[in-house]
Write an enzyme that holds these catalytic residues in place. Structure first.
Site, mmCIF file in Angstrom:
data_model
loop_
_atom_site.group_PDB
_atom_site.id
_atom_site.type_symbol
_atom_site.label_atom_id
_atom_site.label_comp_id
_atom_site.label_asym_id
_atom_site.label_seq_id
_atom_site.Cartn_x
_atom_site.Cartn_y
_atom_site.Cartn_z
ATOM 1 N N HIS A 72 0.785 -1.200 0.127
ATOM 2 C CA HIS A 72 -0.388 -0.304 -0.625
ATOM 3 C C HIS A 72 0.884 1.169 -0.409
ATOM 4 C CE1 HIS A 72 -4.258 -1.850 1.626
ATOM 5 N NE2 HIS A 72 -3.304 -2.013 0.191
ATOM 6 N N TYR A 201 -8.727 5.104 8.298
ATOM 7 C CA TYR A 201 -9.128 5.570 9.553
ATOM 8 C C TYR A 201 -9.597 6.527 9.575
ATOM 9 C CZ TYR A 201 -4.458 3.288 9.952
ATOM 10 O OH TYR A 201 -3.454 2.470 10.923
ATOM 11 N N PRO A 292 -2.049 0.292 19.125
ATOM 12 C CA PRO A 292 -2.254 -0.144 17.833
ATOM 13 C C PRO A 292 -2.278 0.848 16.345
ATOM 14 C CG PRO A 292 -4.371 -1.418 18.677
ATOM 15 C CD PRO A 292 -4.027 0.037 19.998
ATOM 16 N N LYS A 296 2.271 -0.442 14.969
ATOM 17 C CA LYS A 296 4.184 -0.156 15.517
ATOM 18 C C LYS A 296 4.139 -1.604 16.089
ATOM 19 C CE LYS A 296 5.325 3.655 13.109
ATOM 20 N NZ LYS A 296 5.013 2.665 11.910
ATOM 21 N N TYR A 383 4.866 6.626 9.671
ATOM 22 C CA TYR A 383 4.077 5.267 9.246
ATOM 23 C C TYR A 383 4.613 3.984 9.267
ATOM 24 C CZ TYR A 383 -0.281 3.047 8.713
ATOM 25 O OH TYR A 383 -1.762 2.422 8.353
HETATM 26 P P1 FAD Z 1 4.112 -11.521 21.963
HETATM 27 O O1 FAD Z 1 2.846 -12.060 20.141
HETATM 28 O O2 FAD Z 1 2.796 -11.708 22.446
HETATM 29 O O3 FAD Z 1 4.674 -13.468 21.201
HETATM 30 C C1 FAD Z 1 5.074 -13.288 23.053
HETATM 31 C C2 FAD Z 1 4.759 -14.951 22.966
HETATM 32 O O4 FAD Z 1 5.421 -15.280 24.136
HETATM 33 C C3 FAD Z 1 3.510 -16.108 22.241
HETATM 34 O O5 FAD Z 1 3.872 -16.775 21.473
HETATM 35 C C4 FAD Z 1 2.856 -16.149 24.255
HETATM 36 O O6 FAD Z 1 2.367 -17.904 23.988
HETATM 37 C C5 FAD Z 1 4.118 -16.431 25.366
HETATM 38 N N1 FAD Z 1 4.661 -17.308 25.818
HETATM 39 C C6 FAD Z 1 4.084 -16.092 26.930
HETATM 40 N N2 FAD Z 1 4.283 -16.376 28.230
HETATM 41 C C7 FAD Z 1 5.216 -17.038 28.370
HETATM 42 C C8 FAD Z 1 6.023 -18.083 29.123
HETATM 43 N N3 FAD Z 1 5.569 -18.039 30.290
HETATM 44 N N4 FAD Z 1 6.598 -19.252 29.071
HETATM 45 C C9 FAD Z 1 6.399 -19.702 27.491
HETATM 46 N N5 FAD Z 1 5.684 -18.469 26.453
HETATM 47 C C10 FAD Z 1 5.336 -17.326 26.867
HETATM 48 N N6 FAD Z 1 1.694 -4.343 15.675
HETATM 49 C C11 FAD Z 1 2.145 -4.110 14.151
HETATM 50 O O7 FAD Z 1 3.011 -3.570 14.031
HETATM 51 N N7 FAD Z 1 1.159 -2.997 13.718
HETATM 52 C C12 FAD Z 1 -0.518 -3.491 13.850
HETATM 53 O O8 FAD Z 1 -1.284 -3.425 12.409
HETATM 54 C C13 FAD Z 1 -1.262 -3.865 14.546
HETATM 55 N N8 FAD Z 1 -2.208 -4.372 15.309
HETATM 56 C C14 FAD Z 1 -2.159 -5.105 16.353
HETATM 57 C C15 FAD Z 1 -3.483 -5.381 16.634
HETATM 58 C C16 FAD Z 1 -4.421 -5.776 17.290
HETATM 59 C C17 FAD Z 1 -5.486 -5.896 17.792
HETATM 60 C C18 FAD Z 1 -3.401 -6.144 18.276
HETATM 61 C C19 FAD Z 1 -3.352 -6.702 19.998
HETATM 62 C C20 FAD Z 1 -2.036 -5.549 18.207
HETATM 63 C C21 FAD Z 1 -1.866 -5.535 17.511
HETATM 64 N N9 FAD Z 1 -0.366 -5.104 16.846
HETATM 65 C C22 FAD Z 1 -0.004 -4.171 15.223
HETATM 66 C C23 FAD Z 1 0.482 -5.339 17.805
HETATM 67 C C24 FAD Z 1 1.576 -6.844 17.827
HETATM 68 O O9 FAD Z 1 0.756 -7.400 17.710
HETATM 69 C C25 FAD Z 1 2.479 -6.714 18.868
HETATM 70 O O10 FAD Z 1 3.136 -5.676 19.352
HETATM 71 C C26 FAD Z 1 3.266 -8.454 18.439
HETATM 72 O O11 FAD Z 1 2.753 -9.676 18.671
HETATM 73 C C27 FAD Z 1 4.503 -8.403 19.989
HETATM 74 O O12 FAD Z 1 5.124 -9.675 19.083
HETATM 75 P P2 FAD Z 1 5.808 -10.033 20.630
HETATM 76 O O13 FAD Z 1 6.855 -11.467 19.924
HETATM 77 O O14 FAD Z 1 7.127 -9.287 21.108
HETATM 78 O O15 FAD Z 1 4.974 -10.756 21.652
HETATM 79 C C1 PHB Z 2 -5.242 -4.209 11.093
HETATM 80 O O1 PHB Z 2 -4.833 -4.674 9.679
HETATM 81 O O2 PHB Z 2 -4.818 -5.325 11.646
HETATM 82 C C2 PHB Z 2 -4.519 -3.592 11.698
HETATM 83 C C3 PHB Z 2 -4.301 -2.164 10.379
HETATM 84 C C4 PHB Z 2 -3.643 -0.716 10.903
HETATM 85 C C5 PHB Z 2 -3.221 -0.461 12.309
HETATM 86 C C6 PHB Z 2 -4.385 -1.310 13.112
HETATM 87 C C7 PHB Z 2 -4.197 -3.012 13.517
HETATM 88 O O3 PHB Z 2 -3.256 0.832 12.938
#
Ligand code: FAD
Ligand code: PHB
Length: 389
Positions: A72, A201, A292, A296, A383
């Site tokens: 995009h 948005y 979100p 990021k 962004y």
């Molecule tokens: P996580 O993905 O949370 O992974 C952590 C892992 O550790 C999990 O698999 C969990 O099961 C495991 N774990 C937890 N506790 C333990 C334990 N005690 N022992 C062993 N394993 C454990 N970010 C973006 O960049 N762009 C977006 O568009 C965006 N949209 C989002 C929309 C929503 C609705 C949400 C909720 C989040 C969004 N995010 C977005 C944020 C993004 O999803 C997170 O920042 C990302 O998942 C972080 O990755 P991580 O590996 O740090 O953590």
């Molecule tokens: C998504 O597609 O899940 C999404 C897109 C943009 C955002 C957050 C989530 O800012």
């Protein structure tokens, strides 16, 4: 068992770290609390910055991402019944975002890990960290009903916001910065062709709404709601009704389809400083959370582990601890830039309080971003992801 780097958590941070270390000839073991099916199905982020795409493609993970990812070059800001396009690529020398679900990134990373037989243990219980302040930190855990222990050179805490790693750091070491927002996001995944080519948005007096997508047949939409509202208060008809109202614009219609996933997520900003204690390095959501609205979280998690992999490579190669010592400060520069941008997007687009003054300020800010190239360029460069922070 013994390894060089013990990684807790198989989300984007833990899996990407293991992949980058493998490419540098450094061994790791990943311990994940959930099942493979669970982590591969969990619907979360969708927007990859240019830098995240470049890293994944550059490390051999681009095959499906290139084929299925949707590039995009702009987004729409919608308010007052009108749409305004921010031409991100034109404003940033050709940089763009790619729509590719987080669970697809996770599937690709797990596939790559298993293809070279990299140790990755799902369904591990009772994970606990020990001896972090020594040269031989350990992780104890239970797998297949048997207690076990992993001895490491260093531990990477990639276990997300609710994990155990951050809390293993003794009290008084970390400075915690937190802001809870008085709203959450209700997100749906619907099997219907997106009603838009680019993300929308929307700022509306009833609250924020976002139209995103996952594929030409899958739409992803979000609504600002009260964080404590039970999901049962939001039957499908109410969700669609509210989306129609908030996206309303002459000559545009929202297509409806079956909702296959629905959930409410609270919104918070959180940073734990420093991101390291002894031989434990925190990365991703374990150390910081952003609302979100700026898309990021995943991107900054990937940046953390890139910095960590480079620092570990330097340490194993030369014995120098210089990059490891600056790990936290290097990551936190980007983390705070991203916190500021995410907070900006959140307060720009959400209905903050039933206050006419605040509403007028927001409309003035939106009008400015849509009419000043300087303001639009600032939004766009953040962004798509800043190259140097
Ligand atoms: P996580 O993905 O949370 O992974 C952590 C892992 O550790 C999990 O698999 C969990 O099961 C495991 N774990 C937890 N506790 C333990 C334990 N005690 N022992 C062993 N394993 C454990 N970010 C973006 O960049 N762009 C977006 O568009 C965006 N949209 C989002 C929309 C929503 C609705 C949400 C909720 C989040 C969004 N995010 C977005 C944020 C993004 O999803 C997170 O920042 C990302 O998942 C972080 O990755 P991580 O590996 O740090 O953590
Ligand atoms: C998504 O597609 O899940 C999404 C897109 C943009 C955002 C957050 C989530 O800012």
């Amino acid at each position: 068992m013994r390894t060089q780097v013990g990684i807790v958590g198989a989300g984007p941070a833990g899996l990407t770290l293991a992949h980058l270390l493998h490419l540098r000839g450094i061994e790791s073991v990943i311990l994940e609390a959930r099942s493979r099916e669970y982590v591969e199905q969990r619907v979360r982020a969708g927007v990859l910055e240019q830098g995240t795409v470049d890293l994944l493609v550059g490390t051999g993970l681009g095959e499906r991402l290139r084929r299925e990812g949707i590039v995009h070059s702009g987004i729409e800001l919608r308010f007052g019944g009108e749409g305004h396009r921010i031409p991100m690529s034109d404003l940033t020398g050709g940089r763009a975002i790619t729509i590719y679900g987080q669970q697809e990134v996770v599937k690709d990373l797990i596939g790559a890990r298993l293809a070279y037989d990299g140790p990755l243990l799902f369904d591990t219980a009772d994970v606990a960290l020990h001896d972090l302040e020594t040269e031989r930190p350990r992780i104890t855990y239970v797998h297949d009903g048997r207690p076990d222990e992993l001895e490491c050179d260093v531990i990477a805490g990639c276990d997300g916001f609710h994990g155990v790693c951050r809390d293993s750091i003794p009290p008084g070491v970390l400075e915690l910065h937190e802001r809870e927002y008085p709203f959450g996001w209700l997100g749906i995944l619907a099997t219907v062709a997106p009603s838009t080519d680019e993300l929308i948005y929307a700022y509306h007096e009833r609250g924020f709404a976002l139209h995103s997508l996952r594929s030409p047949k899958l739409s992803r939409l979000y609504l600002q709601v009260d964080p404590d509202e039970p999901i049962d208060d939001w039957p499908d008809e109410r969700v669609w009704g509210e989306l129609h109202l908030r996206f309303e614009r002459d000559g545009w219609t929202l297509r409806e389809g079956p909702i296959i996933e629905k959930g409410i997520t609270p919104m918070r900003s959180f940073v734990a400083e420093p991101m390291q204690h002894g031989r434990l390095y925190l990365a991703g959501d374990a150390a910081h959370i952003v609302p979100p609205t700026g898309a990021k979280g995943l991107n900054v998690a990937v940046h953390d582990v890139k910095v960590l992999a480079e620092a570990l490579e330097e340490w194993y190669r030369s014995g120098s601890t210089e990059l490891l010592e600056s790990y936290s400060a290097t990551c936190l520069r980007r983390v705070w830039r991203v916190q500021d941008f995410s907070n900006y997007m959140t307060t720009l687009l959400h209905r903050l309080e039933a206050d006419g003054f605040e509403d007028r300020l927001q409309r003035a800010r939106l009008a400015y971003v849509c009419s000043s190239e300087a303001a639009a360029r600032s939004l766009a460069e953040n962004y798509v992801g800043l190259e140097n922070v």
